[in-house]
Design a protein around this motif. Sequence first.
Motif, PDB file in Angstrom:
ATOM      1  N   MET A 110      33.644  48.878  37.263  1.00  0.00           N
ATOM      2  CA  MET A 110      33.839  48.684  35.828  1.00  0.00           C
ATOM      3  C   MET A 110      33.571  47.245  35.395  1.00  0.00           C
ATOM      4  SD  MET A 110      37.064  51.202  35.015  1.00  0.00           S
ATOM      5  CE  MET A 110      36.672  51.232  33.265  1.00  0.00           C
ATOM      6  N   GLY A 111      33.055  46.439  36.322  1.00  0.00           N
ATOM      7  CA  GLY A 111      32.652  45.083  35.972  1.00  0.00           C
ATOM      8  C   GLY A 111      33.777  44.083  35.877  1.00  0.00           C
ATOM      9  N   CYS A 112      34.926  44.400  36.481  1.00  0.00           N
ATOM     10  CA  CYS A 112      36.048  43.455  36.447  1.00  0.00           C
ATOM     11  C   CYS A 112      35.744  42.245  37.324  1.00  0.00           C
ATOM     12  CB  CYS A 112      37.331  44.125  36.930  1.00  0.00           C
ATOM     13  SG  CYS A 112      37.905  45.475  35.876  1.00  0.00           S
ATOM     14  N   ALA A 113      36.305  41.122  36.951  1.00  0.00           N
ATOM     15  CA  ALA A 113      36.111  39.901  37.736  1.00  0.00           C
ATOM     16  C   ALA A 113      36.862  39.967  39.052  1.00  0.00           C
ATOM     17  CB  ALA A 113      36.568  38.680  36.933  1.00  0.00           C
ATOM     18  N   GLY A 114      37.900  40.810  39.118  1.00  0.00           N
ATOM     19  CA  GLY A 114      38.645  40.936  40.355  1.00  0.00           C
ATOM     20  C   GLY A 114      39.929  41.712  40.161  1.00  0.00           C
ATOM     21  N   LEU A 115      40.625  41.975  41.257  1.00  0.00           N
ATOM     22  CA  LEU A 115      41.903  42.681  41.249  1.00  0.00           C
ATOM     23  C   LEU A 115      42.944  41.802  41.933  1.00  0.00           C
ATOM     24  CD1 LEU A 115      42.690  46.379  41.979  1.00  0.00           C
ATOM     25  CD2 LEU A 115      43.840  44.616  43.321  1.00  0.00           C
ATOM     26  N   LEU A 116      44.071  41.591  41.249  1.00  0.00           N
ATOM     27  CA  LEU A 116      45.162  40.783  41.788  1.00  0.00           C
ATOM     28  C   LEU A 116      46.262  41.688  42.321  1.00  0.00           C
ATOM     29  CD1 LEU A 116      45.497  38.039  39.021  1.00  0.00           C
ATOM     30  CD2 LEU A 116      44.443  37.793  41.275  1.00  0.00           C
ATOM     31  N   GLU A 117      46.788  41.342  43.494  1.00  0.00           N
ATOM     32  CA  GLU A 117      47.874  42.098  44.088  1.00  0.00           C
ATOM     33  C   GLU A 117      49.213  41.553  43.617  1.00  0.00           C
ATOM     34  OE1 GLU A 117      47.444  41.999  48.302  1.00  0.00           O
ATOM     35  OE2 GLU A 117      45.339  42.621  48.266  1.00  0.00           O
ATOM     36  N   ILE A 118      50.158  42.460  43.343  1.00  0.00           N
ATOM     37  CA  ILE A 118      51.524  42.100  42.953  1.00  0.00           C
ATOM     38  C   ILE A 118      52.462  42.566  44.065  1.00  0.00           C
ATOM     39  CG2 ILE A 118      53.353  42.404  41.245  1.00  0.00           C
ATOM     40  CD1 ILE A 118      51.198  43.019  39.173  1.00  0.00           C
ATOM     41  N   PRO A 119      53.346  41.693  44.625  1.00  0.00           N
ATOM     42  CA  PRO A 119      53.589  40.292  44.263  1.00  0.00           C
ATOM     43  C   PRO A 119      52.321  39.435  44.433  1.00  0.00           C
ATOM     44  CG  PRO A 119      55.312  41.131  45.723  1.00  0.00           C
ATOM     45  CD  PRO A 119      54.211  42.138  45.738  1.00  0.00           C
ATOM     46  N   PHE A 120      52.217  38.450  43.562  1.00  0.00           N
ATOM     47  CA  PHE A 120      51.012  37.638  43.531  1.00  0.00           C
ATOM     48  C   PHE A 120      50.863  36.781  44.783  1.00  0.00           C
ATOM     49  CE2 PHE A 120      51.767  38.157  38.856  1.00  0.00           C
ATOM     50  CZ  PHE A 120      50.635  38.910  38.614  1.00  0.00           C
ATOM     51  N   ASN A 121      49.622  36.647  45.205  1.00  0.00           N
ATOM     52  CA  ASN A 121      49.249  35.768  46.308  1.00  0.00           C
ATOM     53  C   ASN A 121      48.665  34.504  45.683  1.00  0.00           C
ATOM     54  OD1 ASN A 121      47.771  34.392  48.292  1.00  0.00           O
ATOM     55  ND2 ASN A 121      47.340  36.247  49.429  1.00  0.00           N
ATOM     56  N   PRO A 122      49.377  33.377  45.725  1.00  0.00           N
ATOM     57  CA  PRO A 122      48.936  32.163  45.014  1.00  0.00           C
ATOM     58  C   PRO A 122      47.478  31.773  45.267  1.00  0.00           C
ATOM     59  CG  PRO A 122      51.161  31.858  45.791  1.00  0.00           C
ATOM     60  CD  PRO A 122      50.690  33.161  46.376  1.00  0.00           C
ATOM     61  N   PRO A 123      46.996  31.719  46.521  1.00  0.00           N
ATOM     62  CA  PRO A 123      45.582  31.351  46.733  1.00  0.00           C
ATOM     63  C   PRO A 123      44.626  32.346  46.089  1.00  0.00           C
ATOM     64  CG  PRO A 123      46.813  31.100  48.769  1.00  0.00           C
ATOM     65  CD  PRO A 123      47.706  31.831  47.818  1.00  0.00           C
ATOM     66  N   GLN A 124      44.978  33.638  46.126  1.00  0.00           N
ATOM     67  CA  GLN A 124      44.118  34.643  45.511  1.00  0.00           C
ATOM     68  C   GLN A 124      44.070  34.457  43.992  1.00  0.00           C
ATOM     69  OE1 GLN A 124      45.628  38.591  45.010  1.00  0.00           O
ATOM     70  NE2 GLN A 124      43.605  39.570  45.244  1.00  0.00           N
ATOM     71  N   VAL A 125      45.246  34.206  43.407  1.00  0.00           N
ATOM     72  CA  VAL A 125      45.323  34.040  41.953  1.00  0.00           C
ATOM     73  C   VAL A 125      44.505  32.835  41.504  1.00  0.00           C
ATOM     74  CG1 VAL A 125      46.852  33.520  40.008  1.00  0.00           C
ATOM     75  CG2 VAL A 125      47.566  35.166  41.752  1.00  0.00           C
ATOM     76  N   MET A 126      44.730  31.678  42.123  1.00  0.00           N
ATOM     77  CA  MET A 126      44.022  30.478  41.692  1.00  0.00           C
ATOM     78  C   MET A 126      42.530  30.568  41.999  1.00  0.00           C
ATOM     79  SD  MET A 126      46.027  28.686  39.991  1.00  0.00           S
ATOM     80  CE  MET A 126      44.811  27.375  39.738  1.00  0.00           C
ATOM     81  N   TRP A 132      41.862  50.469  48.286  1.00  0.00           N
ATOM     82  CA  TRP A 132      40.403  50.348  48.299  1.00  0.00           C
ATOM     83  C   TRP A 132      39.801  51.023  47.079  1.00  0.00           C
ATOM     84  CZ3 TRP A 132      37.880  46.897  50.753  1.00  0.00           C
ATOM     85  CH2 TRP A 132      38.314  46.414  52.000  1.00  0.00           C
ATOM     86  N   SER A 133      40.348  52.173  46.701  1.00  0.00           N
ATOM     87  CA  SER A 133      39.797  52.884  45.538  1.00  0.00           C
ATOM     88  C   SER A 133      39.973  52.073  44.254  1.00  0.00           C
ATOM     89  CB  SER A 133      40.470  54.252  45.382  1.00  0.00           C
ATOM     90  OG  SER A 133      41.872  54.112  45.183  1.00  0.00           O
ATOM     91  N   ALA A 134      41.127  51.395  44.123  1.00  0.00           N
ATOM     92  CA  ALA A 134      41.361  50.561  42.935  1.00  0.00           C
ATOM     93  C   ALA A 134      40.395  49.383  42.906  1.00  0.00           C
ATOM     94  CB  ALA A 134      42.800  50.071  42.912  1.00  0.00           C
ATOM     95  N   MET A 135      40.172  48.761  44.069  1.00  0.00           N
ATOM     96  CA  MET A 135      39.244  47.630  44.135  1.00  0.00           C
ATOM     97  C   MET A 135      37.815  48.073  43.829  1.00  0.00           C
ATOM     98  SD  MET A 135      40.614  45.196  47.252  1.00  0.00           S
ATOM     99  CE  MET A 135      40.879  46.486  48.449  1.00  0.00           C
ATOM    100  N   GLU A 136      37.442  49.244  44.347  1.00  0.00           N
ATOM    101  CA  GLU A 136      36.095  49.753  44.076  1.00  0.00           C
ATOM    102  C   GLU A 136      35.924  50.086  42.606  1.00  0.00           C
ATOM    103  OE1 GLU A 136      35.660  53.046  46.681  1.00  0.00           O
ATOM    104  OE2 GLU A 136      35.200  51.822  48.451  1.00  0.00           O
ATOM    105  N   LYS A 137      36.952  50.688  41.999  1.00  0.00           N
ATOM    106  CA  LYS A 137      36.864  51.036  40.579  1.00  0.00           C
ATOM    107  C   LYS A 137      36.772  49.776  39.724  1.00  0.00           C
ATOM    108  CE  LYS A 137      38.561  54.352  37.250  1.00  0.00           C
ATOM    109  NZ  LYS A 137      39.401  55.555  37.065  1.00  0.00           N
ATOM    110  N   ALA A 138      37.554  48.750  40.094  1.00  0.00           N
ATOM    111  CA  ALA A 138      37.508  47.484  39.359  1.00  0.00           C
ATOM    112  C   ALA A 138      36.108  46.885  39.418  1.00  0.00           C
ATOM    113  CB  ALA A 138      38.535  46.510  39.930  1.00  0.00           C
ATOM    114  N   GLU A 139      35.503  46.956  40.591  1.00  0.00           N
ATOM    115  CA  GLU A 139      34.144  46.428  40.745  1.00  0.00           C
ATOM    116  C   GLU A 139      33.143  47.248  39.946  1.00  0.00           C
ATOM    117  OE1 GLU A 139      30.935  45.343  44.315  1.00  0.00           O
ATOM    118  OE2 GLU A 139      32.954  46.039  44.787  1.00  0.00           O
TER     119      GLU A 139
END
Length: 245
Positions: free
Chosen positions: A223-239, A214-221
Amino acid sequence: MSSSIWVKVVGFSAVERHSLNTLFRLSVRQTPAYCLWTPDAPAPPHVTLIDMDCHEAEVELASPTFNPNLKIICVGNKTHNKAWRSFQRPVDWNAMVQVLDGLFASHAYVDVVTGFDELDEQTVPPGMRVTLVVGLKPAERMYLRARLSLAGLTDVDEFETAEQASASLAHRHYDVIIVGLELSDIDPWALVQSFKAMPTPPQAVIVATEKPSWSAMEKAEQMGCAGLLEIPFNPPQVMGLLLKV
């Protein structure tokens, strides 16, 4: 060699299709060269030409695979709110070519001494976006490159370290930047912050991490990031995210 611009064509009468095919054939020896896009083409389409007076247009625009970031040229009595250009019938095909050239004309020039066409490898045709991927493992970069291509982002530079990426950033503009938060040679958040100070900041910055929180997602938001991707990648999330940038 001419660069190929893939044009997806939706609808149109047999006569209009013939005119379009002629347009494509005549462009083969020019730069850029326009090619009719089909599902088995080696790259995603760069632009979509839609006949707004046919049923296929409604199906195309409502399809979940429709890329809203793709340039759209509409033909017919109706248009679309995301249309880049619109034409009425009968279509002025010369004007159509001029519009396409205005978007995709190459920066190639003829050397006055040798007479050979030259193209700076760091330049791209107008309307085409460039992506930078930094701080990810080879397999992760390979996966993202394939997904970026499906989203219409075919020009991708990959670097393992921030130092390598910074050297490229010094002489090339990137529209989309993806940063791995496991980056080892610099604080990845400091790198993300540095993009804001650039004369021409990227259109979108995405972060990716093996340890989502949650802290990483909040920091990304924050800092104006378009989003945060989880690794291993989730195909629907990535696309889903790539189609929004």
